[in-house]
Design a protein around this motif. Structure first.
Motif, PDB file in Angstrom:
ATOM      1  N   SER A 164     -97.149  -0.972  20.894  1.00 23.33           N
ATOM      2  CA  SER A 164     -97.177  -2.089  21.840  1.00 23.33           C
ATOM      3  C   SER A 164     -95.782  -2.381  22.389  1.00 23.33           C
ATOM      4  O   SER A 164     -95.633  -2.850  23.521  1.00 23.33           O
ATOM      5  N   LEU A 165     -94.754  -2.092  21.576  1.00 26.90           N
ATOM      6  CA  LEU A 165     -93.378  -2.300  22.023  1.00 26.90           C
ATOM      7  C   LEU A 165     -92.910  -1.190  22.961  1.00 26.90           C
ATOM      8  O   LEU A 165     -92.026  -1.393  23.785  1.00 26.90           O
ATOM      9  N   ASN A 166     -93.494  -0.005  22.803  1.00 29.70           N
ATOM     10  CA  ASN A 166     -93.060   1.139  23.609  1.00 29.70           C
ATOM     11  C   ASN A 166     -94.264   2.041  23.865  1.00 29.70           C
ATOM     12  O   ASN A 166     -94.742   2.714  22.957  1.00 29.70           O
ATOM     13  N   ASP A 167     -94.752   2.035  25.108  1.00 25.78           N
ATOM     14  CA  ASP A 167     -95.964   2.796  25.425  1.00 25.78           C
ATOM     15  C   ASP A 167     -95.684   4.212  25.912  1.00 25.78           C
ATOM     16  O   ASP A 167     -96.612   4.942  26.267  1.00 25.78           O
ATOM     17  N   SER A 168     -94.406   4.619  25.923  1.00 24.18           N
ATOM     18  CA  SER A 168     -94.084   5.941  26.454  1.00 24.18           C
ATOM     19  C   SER A 168     -93.342   6.849  25.475  1.00 24.18           C
ATOM     20  O   SER A 168     -93.272   8.058  25.691  1.00 24.18           O
ATOM     21  N   ALA A 169     -92.788   6.302  24.402  1.00 22.32           N
ATOM     22  CA  ALA A 169     -92.000   7.109  23.469  1.00 22.32           C
ATOM     23  C   ALA A 169     -92.876   8.104  22.720  1.00 22.32           C
ATOM     24  O   ALA A 169     -94.064   7.861  22.478  1.00 22.32           O
ATOM     25  N   THR A 170     -92.274   9.233  22.355  1.00 22.17           N
ATOM     26  CA  THR A 170     -92.929  10.162  21.440  1.00 22.17           C
ATOM     27  C   THR A 170     -92.706   9.649  20.026  1.00 22.17           C
ATOM     28  O   THR A 170     -91.563   9.489  19.593  1.00 22.17           O
ATOM     29  N   ILE A 171     -93.782   9.366  19.312  1.00 15.17           N
ATOM     30  CA  ILE A 171     -93.700   8.778  17.975  1.00 15.17           C
ATOM     31  C   ILE A 171     -94.272   9.757  16.961  1.00 15.17           C
ATOM     32  O   ILE A 171     -95.369  10.308  17.167  1.00 15.17           O
ATOM     33  N   VAL A 172     -93.555   9.977  15.879  1.00 17.27           N
ATOM     34  CA  VAL A 172     -93.982  10.920  14.845  1.00 17.27           C
ATOM     35  C   VAL A 172     -93.971  10.217  13.487  1.00 17.27           C
ATOM     36  O   VAL A 172     -92.949   9.656  13.078  1.00 17.27           O
TER      37      VAL A 172
END
Length: 249
Positions: A164-172
């Motif tokens: 919700s804080l970052n809708d575009s980052a690649t998260i692993v």
């Protein structure tokens, strides 16, 4: 002539004494009644550093504990991303549990850092399930299913909050492995961890988060774990880093 010099000297001494007394009085007033001061730049107006950011969150695995050099998996990933001009901020805290990460995510500066991240990795959950090995030793007396249920609920909230804080980052998200395989109740934890990693994948998919499952990385404890027989060895950390970079690329 001597008398005039004496008066001049006396007048100068009185003047200097008066200045000194006045200075002491001003200093005293600053202590007793300090003037109001305001920052030249408010928290909300503080400029955000330019460039892409890689943010690492979680527990001791993200801090690199167990690595002989302290590099863990974050530093190799950071070194590769630095070539692309990406800065790294490692916000992980050794010993953190899921509820600790949730508390950290409430901090304004952490939230702002996540909002500006291009890449995010995290490790969390191991301290909930293992509790420094106490849950393994006391397997019969601990309501481990409740521990797992609570931790999964927190994990879902963590995934949702970060996305919700970052809708575009690649998260692993890097899942769990079992460092207690040779303990009396160690094998009972194998299924718990397999179920955890499977649930983590489902929760992560809902938030477009990638999951790395390191369960199979720990087969030879003397080779795959650090000397503390809990954290990953350099060899295992290298696998983590390679997997993360594969996903990010």
């Amino acid at each position: 002539m001597k008398q005039s010099k004496w008066y001049a000297f006396l007048s100068g001494a009185v003047l200097l004494t008066g200045i000194a007394v006045y200075g002491l009085w001003i200093g005293y007033q600053d202590i007793v009644n300090p003037p109001e001061r305001t920052l030249s730049v408010s928290e909300d107006e503080r400029p955000v550093p330019e460039g892409d950011v890689y943010v690492a969150l979680g527990d001791s695995l993200t801090r690199g504990v167990g690595s002989t050099s302290g590099a863990g998996y974050v530093q190799p990933v950071s070194a590769a991303l630095e070539e692309e001009g990406v800065r790294t901020q490692n916000l992980a805290v050794s010993g953190a549990r899921t509820e600790d990460l949730l508390t950290q995510l409430e901090q304004p500066e952490v939230r702002r850092t996540i909002e500006n991240a291009r890449y995010i990795t995290l490790t969390i959950g191991g301290n909930d399930l293992f509790n420094r090995g106490e849950n393994v030793d006391n397997f019969e007396s601990v309501d481990i299913q409740q521990v797992v249920t609570d931790a999964k609920t927190n994990l879902e909230t963590i995934f949702t909050e970060i996305r919700s804080l970052n809708d575009s980052a690649t998260i692993v998200y890097i899942g769990l492995y079992n460092p207690f395989q040779n303990d009396e109740n160690g094998q009972a934890f194998n299924q718990l961890i397999l179920d955890w990693n499977a649930s983590a994948k489902q929760l992560a998919n809902a938030q477009n988060i990638d999951v790395i499952d390191p369960f199979a990385y720990i087969s030879d404890l003397s080779r795959d774990l650090a000397t503390d027989q809990f954290h990953p060895s350099d060899r295992t950390y290298e696998k983590f880093a390679n997997d993360v970079l594969f996903v990010l690329e």
